[in-house]
Scaffold this motif. Structure first.
Motif, PDB file in Angstrom:
ATOM      1  N   TYR A 437       0.830  -1.204   0.000  1.00 13.63           N
ATOM      2  CA  TYR A 437       0.000   0.000   0.000  1.00 13.63           C
ATOM      3  C   TYR A 437       0.866   1.255   0.000  1.00 13.63           C
ATOM      4  CZ  TYR A 437      -3.363   3.493   1.643  1.00 13.63           C
ATOM      5  OH  TYR A 437      -4.149   4.613   1.768  1.00 13.63           O
ATOM      6  N   LEU A 438       1.968   1.221   0.740  1.00 14.88           N
ATOM      7  CA  LEU A 438       2.907   2.352   0.744  1.00 14.88           C
ATOM      8  C   LEU A 438       3.471   2.576  -0.658  1.00 14.88           C
ATOM      9  CD1 LEU A 438       4.565   4.476   2.345  1.00 14.88           C
ATOM     10  CD2 LEU A 438       6.250   2.678   2.790  1.00 14.88           C
ATOM     11  N   ASP A 439       3.800   1.480  -1.344  1.00 17.93           N
ATOM     12  CA  ASP A 439       4.291   1.581  -2.726  1.00 17.93           C
ATOM     13  C   ASP A 439       3.229   2.178  -3.636  1.00 17.93           C
ATOM     14  OD1 ASP A 439       6.812   0.626  -2.291  1.00 17.93           O
ATOM     15  OD2 ASP A 439       6.338  -1.451  -2.797  1.00 17.93           O
ATOM     16  N   LEU A 440       1.987   1.708  -3.475  1.00 16.16           N
ATOM     17  CA  LEU A 440       0.887   2.198  -4.319  1.00 16.16           C
ATOM     18  C   LEU A 440       0.671   3.697  -4.113  1.00 16.16           C
ATOM     19  CD1 LEU A 440      -2.386   0.537  -5.225  1.00 16.16           C
ATOM     20  CD2 LEU A 440      -2.575   2.679  -3.979  1.00 16.16           C
ATOM     21  N   LYS A 441       0.736   4.142  -2.853  1.00 14.19           N
ATOM     22  CA  LYS A 441       0.507   5.558  -2.561  1.00 14.19           C
ATOM     23  C   LYS A 441       1.610   6.458  -3.109  1.00 14.19           C
ATOM     24  CE  LYS A 441      -1.510   7.326   0.922  1.00 14.19           C
ATOM     25  NZ  LYS A 441      -1.816   7.883   2.239  1.00 14.19           N
ATOM     26  N   SER A 442       2.789   5.883  -3.288  1.00 18.16           N
ATOM     27  CA  SER A 442       3.950   6.711  -3.639  1.00 18.16           C
ATOM     28  C   SER A 442       4.403   6.577  -5.088  1.00 18.16           C
ATOM     29  CB  SER A 442       5.129   6.347  -2.718  1.00 18.16           C
ATOM     30  OG  SER A 442       5.452   4.972  -2.844  1.00 18.16           O
ATOM     31  N   ASP A 443       3.670   5.811  -5.910  1.00 14.47           N
ATOM     32  CA  ASP A 443       4.173   5.590  -7.277  1.00 14.47           C
ATOM     33  C   ASP A 443       3.742   6.639  -8.285  1.00 14.47           C
ATOM     34  OD1 ASP A 443       1.569   4.988  -7.889  1.00 14.47           O
ATOM     35  OD2 ASP A 443       1.935   2.925  -8.502  1.00 14.47           O
ATOM     36  N   GLU A 444       2.998   7.665  -7.835  1.00  8.06           N
ATOM     37  CA  GLU A 444       2.656   8.832  -8.663  1.00  8.06           C
ATOM     38  C   GLU A 444       1.874   8.467  -9.910  1.00  8.06           C
ATOM     39  OE1 GLU A 444       5.970  11.659  -9.092  1.00  8.06           O
ATOM     40  OE2 GLU A 444       7.059  10.402  -7.688  1.00  8.06           O
ATOM     41  N   TRP A 445       1.082   7.374  -9.848  1.00  6.92           N
ATOM     42  CA  TRP A 445       0.249   6.997 -10.998  1.00  6.92           C
ATOM     43  C   TRP A 445      -0.920   7.961 -11.113  1.00  6.92           C
ATOM     44  CZ3 TRP A 445      -4.894   5.464 -11.651  1.00  6.92           C
ATOM     45  CH2 TRP A 445      -5.208   4.923 -12.893  1.00  6.92           C
ATOM     46  N   GLU A 446      -1.300   8.266 -12.343  1.00  3.94           N
ATOM     47  CA  GLU A 446      -2.445   9.143 -12.577  1.00  3.94           C
ATOM     48  C   GLU A 446      -3.161   8.696 -13.829  1.00  3.94           C
ATOM     49  OE1 GLU A 446      -3.424  13.927 -12.655  1.00  3.94           O
ATOM     50  OE2 GLU A 446      -1.432  13.225 -13.167  1.00  3.94           O
ATOM     51  N   TYR A 447      -4.487   8.617 -13.727  1.00  5.39           N
ATOM     52  CA  TYR A 447      -5.258   8.144 -14.879  1.00  5.39           C
ATOM     53  C   TYR A 447      -5.234   9.172 -15.986  1.00  5.39           C
ATOM     54  CZ  TYR A 447      -8.579  10.861 -12.104  1.00  5.39           C
ATOM     55  OH  TYR A 447      -9.165  11.832 -11.346  1.00  5.39           O
TER      56      TYR A 447
END
Length: 447
Positions: A437-447
């Motif tokens: 979850y920490l990785d997901l929050k920090s990976d700067e993905w944007e639709y």
């Protein structure tokens, strides 16, 4: 300065700036590569304007020199923007993934070129992996990257749909050609339609240089005209057969419009998409609940009502229409993880509160696992509040803390205690989920 008395050089510079401004949005939204025709066209235009600016005579006047300098800087900025769009690392990443898809189509979809429908599981898994990787490409909100990702996904998803439709839904065949002379003609047209599928896939994927979308559109339209001209003599089964083949042709014609549709609509900009807006609404409420929990003086009072509402938010996310869009699917997946993580946090907090209220004698190893779970709960609260990227010191600190807890769990010896084994296994899974979850929050993905 009075416009009527404006110096001719200033007027000329303003005309050039107006021309440059007219293609600004094309440059900002350019989603191709540096070898594209449109790139070279825009590059030539801007370079020509720079020469025009340079040829303006300043007559040594400071105000004209400044005006010429500003005009040159604006044009150079657009040239730089064009170059950066075409060579952006994530644009190259999109192209590399698309190249993989092209290779997969060349290797695995050969049967379609001869009207077959034999598709391997390897192809289906490979194309699904490619779609997933494309949805994970970061755009940073940049229009050119959003367009490039959208165009590429649209083509590959279309290929996936065409193949799935062909394999899973066959027209109501066979009809005996003895039944009516028209059946032979419909059978012949259907064979041509199967071949057209292969041609269409090759066109969408850019692996066929001998055909054009316009020509294929004419061929398919001609097949519809041939079918419309058939006399089926009121035979219902033949009419239904013809209708199914016509529907197949219309589907293929729809895919031929994909490229034009992508350029003439703002479908790539999911910020205004109805499904994304519903997801964002759920996330907004989830964050409000999270802040209430983290800031509450007496959090246990909120646990039951918060969990009930969060479960309702999961239900709302389940109802979100994916619109056959992998980016919307990914946005929903991430939103579900966000909500579920908060529910898990509440569950653990509740379990720790109950444990305090009903203290009892227990195995030392089991007690050690619960002690680590207490530390994980505190860390999870910090992770829920984290808002940064992987280069932040706080990210590195949280990652180290979680790794430390995993090592501590590894050091716990259950001593054959089954209850302790199960608790340790659950604690390890929780720590790994918090890390993910920490990785997901920090990976700067944007639709």
């Amino acid at each position: 300065m009075d416009m009527g008395n404006q110096h001719p050089s200033i007027s000329r510079l303003q005309e050039i700036q107006k021309e440059v401004k007219s293609i600004e949005q094309q440059v900002i939204g350019f989603s191709g590569l540096s070898d594209d025709k449109n790139y070279k066209k825009l590059e030539r235009f801007l370079t020509k304007q720079l020469f025009e600016i340079d040829s303006v005579d300043t007559e040594g006047k400071g105000d004209i020199q400044q005006a010429r300098k500003r005009a040159a800087q604006e044009t150079e900025c657009l040239l730089k923007e064009l170059e950066q769009n075409a060579n952006h690392p994530h644009r190259i990443e999109i192209q590399n993934i698309f190249t993989e898809a092209q290779s997969l189509v060349k290797e695995k979809i050969v049967p379609f070129y001869s009207g077959g429908n034999c598709v391997t599981d390897e192809f289906e898994e490979g194309i699904q992996d490619i779609i997933l990787r494309l949805t994970h490409v970061k755009t940073g909100g940049k229009i050119s990257l959003r367009k490039a990702r959208y165009h590429t996904l649209t083509k590959i998803c279309a290929v996936q749909e065409i193949i799935e439709d062909c394999v899973k839904k066959q027209p109501s065949l066979p009809l005996s050609e003895d039944a009516h002379p028209s059946v032979a003609k419909i059978n012949s047209v259907m064979c041509e339609v199967n071949k057209a599928r292969g041609t269409l896939i090759a066109l969408l994927m850019g692996v066929n240089n001998n055909e054009t979308c316009r020509h294929l559109s004419c061929v398919l339209s001609g097949l519809i005209a041939d079918l419309d001209a058939l006399d089926v003599c009121g035979r219902t089964e033949i009419r239904n057969y013809r209708r199914e083949v016509v529907e197949d042709i219309n589907k293929l014609l729809k895919y031929l419009d994909l490229e034009e549709e992508a350029d003439t609509t703002y479908a790539f900009d999911l910020g205004q998409n109805h499904s994304i807006l519903k997801i964002e609404k759920v996330l907004k409420r989830m964050r409000e609940i999270k802040n209430e929990l983290l800031q509450a003086q007496n959090p246990p009072e909120l646990y039951l009502s918060s969990k009930t509402e969060l479960q309702g938010l999961i239900g709302q996310l389940d109802e979100v229409s994916l619109e056959k869009n992998p980016c919307i699917r990914e946005a929903r997946r991430r939103a579900v993880i966000e909500v579920q993580t908060l529910i898990t946090y509440i569950d653990l907090k509740e379990a720790l509160e109950k444990r305090k209220a009903f203290a009892c004698e227990e195995h030392p190893s089991h007690k050690a696992v619960w002690s680590i779970l207490g530390h994980l709960s505190e860390i999870q609260g910090e992770v829920l509040s984290f808002d940064g990227n992987r280069t932040d010191k706080n990210y590195i600190r949280l990652e180290e803390l979680l790794t430390k807890q995993l090592l501590a769990l590894d050091a716990v010896d259950p001593q054959g205690e089954e209850r302790c084994k199960a608790a340790r296994k659950q604690a390890v899974k929780l720590a790994q989920n918090i890390l993910s979850y920490l990785d997901l929050k920090s990976d700067e993905w944007e639709y």
